[in-house]
Write a protein that holds these residues in place. Structure first.
Motif, mmCIF file in Angstrom:
data_model
loop_
_atom_site.group_PDB
_atom_site.id
_atom_site.type_symbol
_atom_site.label_atom_id
_atom_site.label_comp_id
_atom_site.label_asym_id
_atom_site.label_seq_id
_atom_site.Cartn_x
_atom_site.Cartn_y
_atom_site.Cartn_z
ATOM 1 N N ILE B 41 0.873 -1.176 0.000
ATOM 2 C CA ILE B 41 0.000 0.000 0.000
ATOM 3 C C ILE B 41 0.911 1.226 0.000
ATOM 4 O O ILE B 41 1.775 1.364 0.861
ATOM 5 N N ASP B 42 0.699 2.092 -0.964
ATOM 6 C CA ASP B 42 1.521 3.301 -1.082
ATOM 7 C C ASP B 42 0.819 4.508 -0.481
ATOM 8 O O ASP B 42 -0.396 4.665 -0.641
ATOM 9 N N VAL B 43 1.579 5.326 0.186
ATOM 10 C CA VAL B 43 1.077 6.593 0.728
ATOM 11 C C VAL B 43 1.999 7.684 0.196
ATOM 12 O O VAL B 43 2.874 8.187 0.905
ATOM 13 N N PRO B 44 1.813 8.024 -1.083
ATOM 14 C CA PRO B 44 2.808 8.884 -1.744
ATOM 15 C C PRO B 44 2.945 10.261 -1.110
ATOM 16 O O PRO B 44 4.053 10.799 -1.051
ATOM 17 N N GLU B 45 1.839 10.833 -0.604
ATOM 18 C CA GLU B 45 1.955 12.192 -0.034
ATOM 19 C C GLU B 45 2.973 12.249 1.097
ATOM 20 O O GLU B 45 3.565 13.284 1.373
ATOM 21 N N ASN B 46 3.082 11.143 1.828
ATOM 22 C CA ASN B 46 3.991 11.150 2.980
ATOM 23 C C ASN B 46 5.223 10.292 2.732
ATOM 24 O O ASN B 46 5.873 9.862 3.685
ATOM 25 N N ASN B 47 5.501 10.029 1.440
ATOM 26 C CA ASN B 47 6.694 9.285 1.097
ATOM 27 C C ASN B 47 6.732 7.961 1.874
ATOM 28 O O ASN B 47 7.768 7.568 2.405
ATOM 29 N N GLY B 48 5.565 7.327 1.940
ATOM 30 C CA GLY B 48 5.450 6.113 2.753
ATOM 31 C C GLY B 48 4.964 4.916 1.963
ATOM 32 O O GLY B 48 4.365 5.062 0.891
ATOM 33 N N GLU B 49 5.274 3.750 2.489
ATOM 34 C CA GLU B 49 4.788 2.511 1.892
ATOM 35 C C GLU B 49 4.659 1.475 2.990
ATOM 36 O O GLU B 49 5.393 1.485 3.983
ATOM 37 N N VAL B 50 3.680 0.595 2.815
ATOM 38 C CA VAL B 50 3.494 -0.510 3.747
ATOM 39 C C VAL B 50 3.535 -1.796 2.950
ATOM 40 O O VAL B 50 2.885 -1.908 1.907
ATOM 41 N N ASP B 51 4.330 -2.749 3.423
ATOM 42 C CA ASP B 51 4.418 -4.056 2.781
ATOM 43 C C ASP B 51 3.831 -5.112 3.714
ATOM 44 O O ASP B 51 4.070 -5.061 4.921
ATOM 45 N N ILE B 52 3.105 -6.039 3.132
ATOM 46 C CA ILE B 52 2.582 -7.144 3.931
ATOM 47 C C ILE B 52 3.104 -8.446 3.331
ATOM 48 O O ILE B 52 3.005 -8.663 2.119
ATOM 49 N N LYS B 53 3.704 -9.254 4.184
ATOM 50 C CA LYS B 53 4.227 -10.546 3.754
ATOM 51 C C LYS B 53 3.626 -11.647 4.612
ATOM 52 O O LYS B 53 3.330 -11.427 5.790
ATOM 53 N N SER B 54 3.498 -12.799 4.024
ATOM 54 C CA SER B 54 2.991 -13.929 4.803
ATOM 55 C C SER B 54 3.377 -15.214 4.115
ATOM 56 O O SER B 54 3.680 -15.232 2.911
ATOM 57 N N ALA B 55 3.404 -16.282 4.871
ATOM 58 C CA ALA B 55 3.582 -17.606 4.282
ATOM 59 C C ALA B 55 3.088 -18.643 5.266
ATOM 60 O O ALA B 55 3.345 -18.544 6.473
ATOM 61 N N TYR B 56 2.377 -19.612 4.740
ATOM 62 C CA TYR B 56 1.984 -20.763 5.548
ATOM 63 C C TYR B 56 2.746 -21.975 5.017
ATOM 64 O O TYR B 56 2.731 -22.255 3.823
ATOM 65 N N ILE B 57 3.427 -22.663 5.929
ATOM 66 C CA ILE B 57 4.191 -23.859 5.560
ATOM 67 C C ILE B 57 3.391 -25.073 6.001
ATOM 68 O O ILE B 57 3.027 -25.196 7.181
ATOM 69 N N GLU B 58 3.120 -25.931 5.039
ATOM 70 C CA GLU B 58 2.314 -27.140 5.276
ATOM 71 C C GLU B 58 2.759 -27.867 6.549
ATOM 72 O O GLU B 58 3.947 -28.136 6.733
#
Lengths: 321, 321
Positions: B41-58
């Motif tokens: 998710i980008d928040v360009p006005e505030n020079n910001g970004e949020v990254d979401i990562k996930s993984a499920y291992i069997e």
């Protein structure tokens, strides 16, 4: 962290929440919005899935990330399938402002509110009879939502379990003070009603074109995954107006997946285009209209911001941990 | 919610954590893993970004969702750019087990541990000299990580700010008991070293092929976005072996983006293929090897599970809220 009990006590399905969600649909059209596709993690061994939704609306000082799960073997363990929470992050610094441990409650409310917005623009103004397909939490909230935007005098309900339909009847008659009549077929609910809401996790169509009649509006809010479908393709063909929350998502996860002609997809309109006046909603009483709601991140950000900044604003100066 | 201070106290960069992260790379190859692409998710006005990562291992009974943000105007407000937390969810029911309010600490540790895994399989066994590009938190942790898998006797450091390089020298000499020499060019650090780690947010290459020499290994862990790049295309061409954490992601967000020939991408190997023995790492002392680490969800799930189930297991029977 704000607990579910506190959220349930303060956040109610009402005109304010409906206006908040309508504004979210407006924002999607009128503002720059960063709303990535839904992130999904599958846990096939346990018949589970987790969806993550988010959206940042230009100019807002915060935005939500929602994590919602469906683990469909939970009922065997005596637990509900659905769980979830929302995180509210500062859009100025990225710092978490709050964890809304609502366990899906805010999703229920914002989904019902979107149903109200759809009904406001797409049902006949004098709609009096509602047909509800399904007997779960959304079946209850969607009927309540309809009563907030139309003078509903009677409701029909169809569910696969007659017991649950009877329980629905008792609860909703008590809550809303209108008669609720269980029927033995989905088609009967459709035929009898001015406005229909389908609220099921169906994987095969439960509404066919044969039961449509002039003037009916159907909101399909059940399908939100590749394998789900509530409306048959001929319903989409028969409609004078097909509306959805987001076209891409309806095509991927919603009812547009089932469209058999390119015309349906080409003519599909997004709800925000109607709420902002860019496109027209229902223009005549005899039109057949459809609205497919798959659920989108701007709704989550809108309800989370409303909850935190408006209802819990005394917490704003505290740190999240 | 587990607070950062408690996490920092218990979770240390050591052989156990390195083994945990190596296992995560093994799992990626040997087990079924649900690891969706990074959500951003980008928040360009505030020079910001949020990254979401996930993984499920069997087979695991829990998995992590990581939310990490970079708001690059924060330093002007006297705050760090990076923020973040991990949620640990039950893979049996979807119910949240813990919020690890680590504020990026676990990401720092798992990233450094991946550097150690890369060094273990890709550097010469008798590597003695390390070159570190950058002077931030990862520059510190990556050097420490190298000392856990190789007998590093000396380090060179290059940073744009001589003051920061001096501070790095003082701190790391104190911490590790080896001499650390600031140099005035990145190329000098590369030329002098058996193993190099680049840890910068550079958007233009800082390592060119001209400074490579036989036997050198370079781990590039800085680039994790479309606009970042640490290695020039000729470095990729000159390498005998190009390894990355995940090929798709390296092509999208990492150093493989810069590859000018199809050969580099075709011959690229994923780190887990080497740790599991499916492919060979370094086979000769005179090879030039590269490892591009963009950071992946299985690392987050692995470190979050280790932290919660192993180090904080007394909390396991408590409810998250």
């Amino acid at each position: 962290m704000i607990a579910r009990t506190d959220i349930v006590e303060k956040v109610k399905l009402n005109e304010v929440v409906i206006a908040v969600i309508e504004q979210a649909f407006n924002d999607l059209v009128q503002k720059k919005v960063s709303m990535p596709p839904i992130m999904r993690i599958d846990v096939p061994e346990n018949n589970g899935e987790v969806d993550i939704k988010s959206a940042y609306i230009e100019g807002d000082d915060s935005f939500a990330i929602k994590i919602s799960s469906g683990f469909f073997d939970n009922p065997k363990l005596g637990m509900p399938s659905a769980n979830g929470m929302m995180l509210l992050l500062s859009a100025e610094t990225g710092i978490p402002k709050a964890v809304l441990a609502d366990n899906g409650y805010l999703t229920d409310i914002r989904t019902a509110a979107a149903g109200a917005v759809a009904a406001k623009y797409l049902t006949k103004r004098d709609s009096k009879v509602a047909g509800i397909i399904g007997t779960g939490a959304q079946a209850r909230l969607q009927l309540q939502a309809l009563t907030l935007v139309r003078d509903i005098e009677k409701a029909y309900v169809y569910g696969r379990s007659p017991d649950k339909a009877q329980q629905y009847k008792r609860e909703m008659e008590e809550q809303l003070g209108i008669p609720v009549e269980p029927v033995s077929e989905a088609a009967e609910a459709v035929r009898n009603s001015d406005v229909v809401v389908t609220t099921t996790p169906a994987t095969k169509p439960i509404v066919e074109a044969a039961s449509l009649h002039k003037g009916v509006h159907i909101t399909a809010m059940g399908s939100d995954a590749e394998h789900k479908q509530e409306l048959s393709a001929d319903v989409l063909e028969a409609a004078d107006l097909f509306v959805c929350d987001v076209k891409d998502q309806s095509t991927r996860l919603g009812e547009l997946r089932a469209a058999t002609s390119e015309r349906v997809e080409r003519d599909a309109i997004e709800l925000g285009e109607i709420t902002t006046g860019k496109e027209r909603g229902r223009t005549k009483d005899d039109q057949i209209t459809i609205c497919d709601l798959t659920g989108i991140g701007v709704q989550d950000t809108a309800i989370a911001r409303y909850t935190y900044h408006y209802l819990f604003k005394e917490l704003e100066n505290q740190k999240v941990d």
